[in-house]
Write an enzyme that holds these catalytic residues in place. Structure first.
Site, short mmCIF file in Angstrom:
data_model
loop_
_atom_site.label_atom_id
_atom_site.label_comp_id
_atom_site.label_asym_id
_atom_site.label_seq_id
_atom_site.Cartn_x
_atom_site.Cartn_y
_atom_site.Cartn_z
N GLU A 1 0.66 -0.90 -0.29
CA GLU A 1 0.06 0.07 0.12
C GLU A 1 0.35 1.41 0.16
OE1 GLU A 1 -3.71 0.04 1.98
OE2 GLU A 1 -2.79 1.52 3.59
N GLU B 1 -12.09 -1.43 6.00
CA GLU B 1 -10.90 -1.11 6.53
C GLU B 1 -11.35 -0.77 8.06
OE1 GLU B 1 -8.53 1.85 5.40
OE2 GLU B 1 -6.60 0.96 6.52
N ASP C 1 -9.68 8.62 0.54
CA ASP C 1 -10.38 8.67 2.31
C ASP C 1 -11.92 9.69 1.94
OD1 ASP C 1 -9.46 8.95 5.35
OD2 ASP C 1 -10.88 10.12 4.30
N HIS D 1 -10.13 4.51 3.09
CA HIS D 1 -8.97 4.69 3.80
C HIS D 1 -9.90 4.36 5.09
CE1 HIS D 1 -6.47 7.02 5.56
NE2 HIS D 1 -5.47 5.67 6.36
MG LIG Z 1 -2.81 3.51 4.75
#
Ligand SMILES: [Mg+2]
Length: 395
Positions: A241, A339, A292, A319
């Protein structure tokens, strides 16, 4: 039904963890010698807070409608975000209808192009956008996921990010993603230590559990290729990542060509807008996009990013970002899991990701979360009244 209009938008800052989850006390795994682009300077190698990763703090955006309904969101942005909301963006928000989400986004984005496009301005636009979705869903007395088309699965499944994938496995997660601890400046010895950590964890979790490495923008193509090749071939790494700078699209494309078949390349947590993600897709930079939702432009922009990714046959695994991600992921076929960031200092228990800022924040149980845990109106969370809000630019 006549739609309420927006009366006020207010922006606050808040310290101590929460949406700015790097703002933690000493001894937390999230600040323990993690490899970063600043690790080339020995004085900034041990701690990410030492170079200022926690300077921004949380931005809270609160939007009040004419019927008294209040929507809110939290993201990373602090005083700078407050300034942008109160001094610039408020004019596009106040007086609009609560349904004007697309128009408000377009006005915020285009009016800030001369100093925005990415970074703090997009964090702030995201914060406003999330608060608008929260507000509209509360006015309609529905969860945000219902406005996005409704769940396509009965539950979310999670992988865990933290220092202890072995414990995450016991807690029922489907995989564990560890931070990389040593960057290229620590040379061969650092590379050896990185692989030893992976070897140790593989021995602890067995052969089937997913293991991933988060490199937080800290590597170069050559180092990342060596690390990924050894990690895949010897220890079955699932994905690597954010190995490179988010500006190095060419490097990502090269890295993806270099790594062994079956190893996935992921990135995007520091990318923003449909145009940034279009570059990642068209240049074939990665296999998994990780926007995100609190930074990429909010739900309004994530819809576009996700659709673009879907047409390219790519997964979107947002994210972190807690409920703001969950309400989206549960509505998308190309987001098959989510996640969960382990915010316990030793990554040894499940605590709410944005603890202590939100109340009613759902957490995975046995690595899963029922869709019904997301059925309260809006994003289903409340601001914790024990957290001290500060409004630096009141109007
Ligand atoms: Mg990350």
């Amino acid at each position: 039904m006549s739609m309420p209009t927006i009366k006020h938008v207010r922006a606050f800052t808040l310290r101590g963890g929460g949406a700015d989850y790097h703002d933690q006390a000493d001894g937390h795994w999230i600040d323990d010698h993690i490899s970063t682009p600043m690790s080339k300077y020995p004085e900034y190698r041990q701690s990410r807070r030492s170079f200022g990763l926690n300077v921004l703090g949380t931005l809270v955006v609160e939007i009040e409608a004419s019927d008294g309904t209040v929507g809110f969101s939290v993201t990373t942005g602090g005083d700078l975000g407050c300034w942008i909301v109160e001094k610039h963006l408020a004019r596009f928000i106040e007086g609009a209808r609560v349904t004007d989400i697309e128009k408000i986004w377009d006005q915020m984005y285009n009016a800030t192009l001369f100093y925005g496009r990415k970074g703090i301005v997009l964090n702030t636009i995201s914060g406003v956008d999330l608060a608008l979705w929260d507000l509209l869903a509360k006015v309609r007395k529905e969860p945000v996921h219902a406005l996005l088309g409704g769940p396509v699965r009965d539950e979310l499944t999670f992988y865990a990010t933290g220092a202890r994938p072995d414990l995450a496995k016991e807690m029922g997660f489907i995989g564990g993603k560890m931070p990389l601890h040593h960057g290229p400046a620590e040379r061969e010895e650092g590379l050896k230590k990185n692989l030893e950590m992976l070897a140790d964890m593989r021995a602890k979790v067995g052969s089937d559990f997913w293991l991933m490495l988060d490199c937080w923008m800290s590597l170069d193509v050559e180092y990342a290729t060596r690390l990924a090749t050894a990690a895949r071939n010897e220890f079955g790494l699932k994905w690597i990542e954010e190995a490179l700078s988010p500006d190095d699209y060419w490097g990502y494309a090269e890295l993806r060509r270099n790594v062994p078949r079956g190893l996935l390349v992921s990135t995007g947590e520091h990318e923003a807008t449909r145009w940034g993600f279009r570059l990642l897709l068209e240049m074939e930079c990665c296999d998994i996009l990780q926007p995100d939702v609190g930074w990429c432009g909010g739900i309004t922009e994530l819809i576009k990013i996700s659709n673009l990714a879907d047409a390219h046959g790519k997964l979107v695994v947002p994210h972190g970002s807690s409920v703001y991600s969950y309400h989206f992921v549960i509505t998308r076929h190309n987001s098959p899991f989510a996640e969960f960031l382990m915010m316990a200092p030793k990554a040894d228990e499940v605590v709410p990701m944005f603890n202590p800022q939100l109340l009613d924040e759902p957490v995975p149980v046995n690595g899963r979360m029922k869709a019904s845990a997301l059925d309260a109106p809006g994003f289903g969370v409340r601001l914790n009244p024990d957290c001290a809000l500060y409004r630096p630019f009141p109007r």
